[in-house]
Design a protein around this motif. Structure first.
Motif: not given
Length: 232
Positions: A59-79
């Protein structure tokens, strides 16, 4: 299976090592790498890996920090489960099978051991010590003395989503807020002393800068503010 959200910012020098160790976990892993506006050639490395292995999602995003990146990962997760990994660290290959064996019904999260490396030499700060072994329902005092990093733990995704446990954004100690908010309500933990996570202490890393910068204390207060806001 386990989803590994991985924030990536200018991690070209370490990214391949990190991904390779996660792929060694077998077929029941999902790796969601969020490229947080990297300006090096991280994006190229990620595209090449994703093209070769369907277990990898980029996933790609503008620089927003690790917290925002982890949140993107959580919301996209299927596990069914989520375990966080930083792009400059790695997880040992036998971690997956061991974690899945102990994450049984009634266990809210698993805490496991950490190898700390500085200049490729193992050190022991004591912070990541596993204080118990096996199943334990934690008291308030025990929770406060538990390490609050997210990458040496395995969480249940349904709890994260149902309780809306996410990371505060633009906060250097975002994992403190996440773990406290999760564990305050879900205290049945399993402690595994085995050292599965390899944490590379690097000069110039986000954590090192926050710990030693004069404004580091204010960053920690921001994390505590996020906990207060969550429960307020």
């Amino acid at each position: 299976y386990i989803t590994f959200p991985v924030p990536c910012y200018n991690s070209a020098a370490y990214m391949e090592r990190c991904i390779d160790t996660l792929l060694a976990g077998g077929s029941q892993v999902e790796i969601i790498i969020v490229n947080d506006g990297s300006t090096d050639h991280s994006a190229q490395i990620l595209r090449e890996y994703a093209a070769k292995d369907s277990r990898i999602i980029v996933l790609e995003q503008e620089n927003s920090g690790a917290g925002a990146a982890r949140n993107r990962g959580i919301l996209a997760a299927r596990g069914e489960f989520i375990s966080f990994v930083d792009s400059d660290d790695k997880l040992l290959p036998d971690a997956y099978a061991r974690l899945m064996r102990v994450m049984t019904d009634g266990v809210d999260a698993v805490c496991f051991g950490t190898i700390e490396l500085r200049d490729d030499r193992e050190v022991n700060s004591g912070y990541f010590r596993i204080p118990f072994e096996g199943s334990k329902t934690m008291t308030d005092d025990e929770l406060l003395h538990l390490s609050r990093t997210v990458w040496n733990k395995l969480f249940r995704r349904d709890i994260v989503l149902a309780d809306k446990v996410l990371f505060p954004e633009r906060c250097s100690f975002d994992d403190n807020a996440f773990t406290l908010n999760y564990f305050i309500r879900h205290r049945n933990l399993f402690f595994l002393p085995d050292k599965f996570y390899v944490y590379y202490r690097r000069k110039g890393s986000l954590t090192a800068n926050a710990e030693h910068h004069a404004g580091g204390a204010f960053e920690y207060f921001k994390a505590l503010d996020a906990v207060h806001a969550y429960w307020g």
